[in-house]
Design an enzyme around this catalytic site. Sequence first.
Site, short mmCIF file in Angstrom:
data_model
loop_
_atom_site.label_atom_id
_atom_site.label_comp_id
_atom_site.label_asym_id
_atom_site.label_seq_id
_atom_site.Cartn_x
_atom_site.Cartn_y
_atom_site.Cartn_z
N LYS A 71 0.81 -1.23 0.00
CA LYS A 71 0.00 0.00 0.00
C LYS A 71 0.84 1.28 0.00
CE LYS A 71 -4.25 -1.81 2.08
NZ LYS A 71 -5.29 -1.56 3.10
N ASP A 107 -10.41 2.81 2.08
CA ASP A 107 -10.64 2.24 3.41
C ASP A 107 -11.42 3.21 4.30
OD1 ASP A 107 -9.39 -0.21 3.00
OD2 ASP A 107 -7.42 0.60 3.50
N GLY A 134 -1.03 1.85 10.35
CA GLY A 134 -1.55 2.24 9.05
C GLY A 134 -3.05 2.27 8.98
N LYS A 160 4.06 7.43 18.93
CA LYS A 160 3.46 7.14 17.63
C LYS A 160 2.04 7.72 17.55
CE LYS A 160 3.08 3.31 14.35
NZ LYS A 160 3.25 1.85 14.17
#
Length: 291
Positions: A71, A107, A134, A160
């Site tokens: 991706k 998505d 992701g 993160k």
Amino acid sequence: MTISGNAKVCGVIGNPVGHSLSPMMQNYFAEKLNLDFAYIPCNVPDEQVGEAIRGIYALGFQGLNVTVPHKQRVMPHLLEIDEAARCIGAVNTLVRMEGGYKGYNTDAEGLYRALKRQGIQVAGQDCLLIGAGGAAKAVAYMLMKHQAKSIAILNRSPEKARLLADQMNRQFGRNTIKAMALSDYQNLEAPSYLAIQTTSVGMHPHPGHAAIEDPTFYKKIHTAIDIIYTPSRTRFMELVKEAGGQAFNGLDMLIYQGIIAFELWNPNVSITDETVDEIRVMMKKRLEGKS
């Protein structure tokens, strides 16, 4: 359904790709609409993505789906990238244009359509996002785009989570997302949440686990979506239901992201709710090994 020499050809690339449910889904949509269309799986080694894109373009493919681990890898080989896909940092659908392909990410909008089908509203909701990988980027983008009131990201690595929060807050020009360590779930401020679980915890072949096991945490969740669809009922979903909330798995997200891709390749088509219900049953049977 008869496929002619003039059929519109699409496919899916990944590594591996043999497990993909997309060929079943996309070919069923074409059959229901009586389209001259064929969709095939293509396993592409990691180091050959660029060659594959050029070859598939030369072969006349109208478009592709892109699954893990390609991706991000596919992005340098595209002629254009849609704004949403660029912000999310991942492409899962390619559409042919003059000289190459344009990349999209379906998505985010696929999840939104799945929520709408269940009557779940995003606008004005306090939302909880578990994970910052992701998949979480697509979910965060969707929640921001559709006007969530607040979004708390819980992640094992708070750094993160902060990077994702900062990126999306900057992109949309508002300070909607707050990053937290997974272990700080007791400090959630809103009384009740729409929660979306984006980690791989609890996925087959290691079911029976949840990122947070404390039953008191789940009392703060009125509605939950686990983007995992195998197993069909995850430990996360069970804990939500035991605490009195409603919970759904990720199969409808998978279906609707595929529908959006199909619409990009076949403008002016419409997939009915009846067809969605039919393909859901077929996919469930496949996942359960019954077909």
